[in-house]
Design an enzyme around this catalytic site. Structure first.
Site, PDB file in Angstrom:
ATOM      1  N   CYS A 133      20.089 100.417-120.275  1.00 19.31           N
ATOM      2  CA  CYS A 133      21.025 100.981-121.651  1.00 19.31           C
ATOM      3  C   CYS A 133      20.737 100.895-121.875  1.00 19.31           C
ATOM      4  O   CYS A 133      22.465  99.203-122.122  1.00 19.31           O
ATOM      5  CB  CYS A 133      21.930 101.495-119.844  1.00 19.31           C
ATOM      6  SG  CYS A 133      23.519 101.858-121.358  1.00 19.31           S
ATOM      7  N   CYS A 136      25.036 100.073-123.743  1.00 22.65           N
ATOM      8  CA  CYS A 136      25.943  99.136-122.895  1.00 22.65           C
ATOM      9  C   CYS A 136      25.563  97.908-122.891  1.00 22.65           C
ATOM     10  O   CYS A 136      26.036  96.780-123.417  1.00 22.65           O
ATOM     11  CB  CYS A 136      25.664  99.703-121.296  1.00 22.65           C
ATOM     12  SG  CYS A 136      25.552 100.815-120.558  1.00 22.65           S
ATOM     13  N   ASP A 137      23.988  97.457-123.355  1.00 23.19           N
ATOM     14  CA  ASP A 137      23.572  95.672-123.411  1.00 23.19           C
ATOM     15  C   ASP A 137      22.776  95.762-124.549  1.00 23.19           C
ATOM     16  O   ASP A 137      22.610  94.281-125.127  1.00 23.19           O
ATOM     17  CB  ASP A 137      22.969  96.014-122.320  1.00 23.19           C
ATOM     18  CG  ASP A 137      23.238  95.981-120.935  1.00 23.19           C
ATOM     19  OD1 ASP A 137      24.458  95.807-121.117  1.00 23.19           O
ATOM     20  OD2 ASP A 137      22.680  96.788-120.027  1.00 23.19           O
TER      21      ASP A 137
END
Ligand code: NAP
Length: 319
Positions: A133, A136-137
Site C-alpha cells: 500500500c 499507507c507506507d
C-alpha cells in the site's frame, strides 16, 4: 433467527456492525477464527484515517472499531463461514466450528486479498520494507531507493505516487510491455525518478532486520542479479474474496460483487455487500467504512419493509 449477520471484520464489517447495532438490530459479526480485523492488521501506521491527527497503528484502529461495535451490542463470533445458502428469505450460514446461523439479512464484507509474490520470506519482510500500500507506507521511504512490482494501473499509479517521497523508483515488470492504460504509462515513464526494469521477476528478498536488496531473475534469459533497494511495493492485483458466494450471487466482470447503483443491494434480496469485496478502484479503509454504513442502512430499510409488509398482511387477514 438473527436480523443481521455480518461476514467480515475489516472497516466495512465493523462500521456495518456499529450502525446496525445502534439501530437495535443486534448484529452478529462472524469475524474469522484466525485474523480478525482484515488487511489493516498487516499495516503499521495509518495516517490517513480521519480523527487520528498523529496516526494510529492499523491493529489498534481495528481494535477500536470492534470495541465500538461491541459497546453498542454487536456480538462477535471468532469463526469462519464455510458454507452459505442465501437465495431464500431465510439465510443460512454454516461455520468451521460446526455452528449454523440463520438470519433475515446478511452483509458480506469479506474484503479482498492482495496478491503476493509467493516468496518464502515475504511474511517476515512485510512492514519491514515490503508493502502492499503506497498510500499507507510511501511516506516512510523519503529519499530512499525503492521498487514497485507490477505492470498494471495499480503499479504505475503507486510508482508515480511514490516519486513524491523516494529518490528513485524501479518499476519491476515481468514482461517488456505494460498492461496499464496508455495515460498511466505516459505519466509514469515520463517521470525522471522512475526506471523500468523489464523482463524481471523478484525471486528473493534479502536483508537482516529490514529489506536491503532483491534478487531478480530475467524472464527471458534466466540470468540472476541483485538490485539494492530499501522498499518494495507489490502491486500485482487484488482478488475480492467471493469464493463462498460466487455460485449464488451476481459478480461483475472484475470479480467483485455486483450491486444496484450506489447502493449495497446485491442480486439477492436481503443480501448486501460492503467494502473491498465490491470495490475494484478505491480500496481504502475510509471508503470501506463508508460502504459498511451504506450496507447497514440498506439492511435496516429492507428489514423495516419486511416488518411493514408482515404487519399489513396480518391486518388484512384479521379484517
Ligand atoms: P492488473 O491490471 O491485473 O495488473 C496486474 C499486474 O501485475 C500485471 O502487469 C501483471 O503482469 C502483474 N502480475 C500479476 N501477477 C504477478 C506475479 N505473480 N508476479 C509479477 N507480476 C505479476 O491489476 P491492477 O493493476 O491492480 O488493476 C486492477 C484493475 O483496477 C484494472 O482494471 C485497472 O485498470 C484498475 N485500476 C485503475 C486505476 C485507475 O484508473 N486510476 C488504478 C488502479 C487500478 P502481466 O501484465 O504480465 O500479466
Amino acid at each position: 433467527m438473527h436480523d443481521v449477520v455480518i461476514i467480515g471484520s475489516g472497516p466495512a464489517g465493523w462500521t456495518a456492525a456499529i450502525y446496525t447495532a445502534r439501530a437495535g438490530l443486534k448484529p452478529i459479526v462472524i469475524a474469522s477464527s484466525v485474523e480478525t480485523g482484515g488487511e489493516l492488521m498487516k499495516t503499521t501506521e495509518v495516517e490517513n484515517f480521519p480523527g487520528f491527527p498523529t496516526g494510529i497503528q492499523g491493529p489498534e484502529l481495528m481494535a477500536q472499531m470492534q470495541e465500538q461495535a461491541e459497546h453498542f451490542g454487536a456480538e462477535v463470533i471468532y469463526d469462519d463461514v464455510t458454507d452459505v445458502s442465501l437465495t431464500g428469505d431465510l439465510k443460512v450460514l454454516k461455520t468451521g466450528l460446526g455452528d449454523t446461523y440463520e438470519a433475515r439479512s446478511v452483509i458480506i464484507a469479506t474484503g479482498s486479498a492482495y496478491r503476493t509474490l509467493g516468496l518464502e520470506n515475504e511474511q517476515r519482510f512485510s512492514g519491514h520494507g515490503l508493502s502492499w500500500c503506497a498510500t499507507c507506507d510511501g511516506f516512510f521511504f523519503k529519499d530512499r531507493i525503492i521498487g514497485v512490482v507490477g505492470g498494471g494501473d495499480s503499479a504505475l499509479e503507486e510508482a508515480t505516487f511514490l516519486t513524491r517521497f523516494a529518490s528513485k523508483v524501479y518499476l519491476i515488470h515481468r514482461r517488456d510491455e505494460l498492461r496499464a492504460s496508455k495515460i498511466m504509462q505516459q505519466r509514469a515513464l515520463a517521470n525522471d525518478k522512475i526506471e523500468p526494469v523489464w523482463n524481471a521477476q523478484v525471486v528473493q528478498l534479502n536483508g537482516d532486520n529490514a529489506l536491503e536488496s532483491v534478487e531478480l531473475e530475467d524472464t527471458v534469459t534466466g540470468e540472476h542479479r541483485t538490485l539494492a533497494l530499501e522498499g518494495l511495493f507489490v502491486a500485482i492485483g487484488n482478488d475480492p474474496r467471493t469464493e463462498l458466494f460466487a455460485d449464488q450471487i451476481d459478480l461483475d466482470a472484475d470479480g467483485t460483487i455486483s450491486v444496484d447503483g450506489r447502493s449495497s443491494r446485491t442480486s439477492l434480496p436481503g443480501v448486501f455487500a460492503a467494502g473491498d469485496v465490491l470495490d475494484p478502484t478505491y480500496r481504502q479503509a475510509i471508503t470501506a467504512a463508508g460502504s459498511g454504513c451504506v450496507a447497514a442502512l440498506d439492511a435496516e430499510h429492507y428489514l423495516a419493509d419486511l416488518d411493514d409488509r408482515a404487519a399489513t398482511e396480518a391486518v388484512s387477514a384479521d379484517a
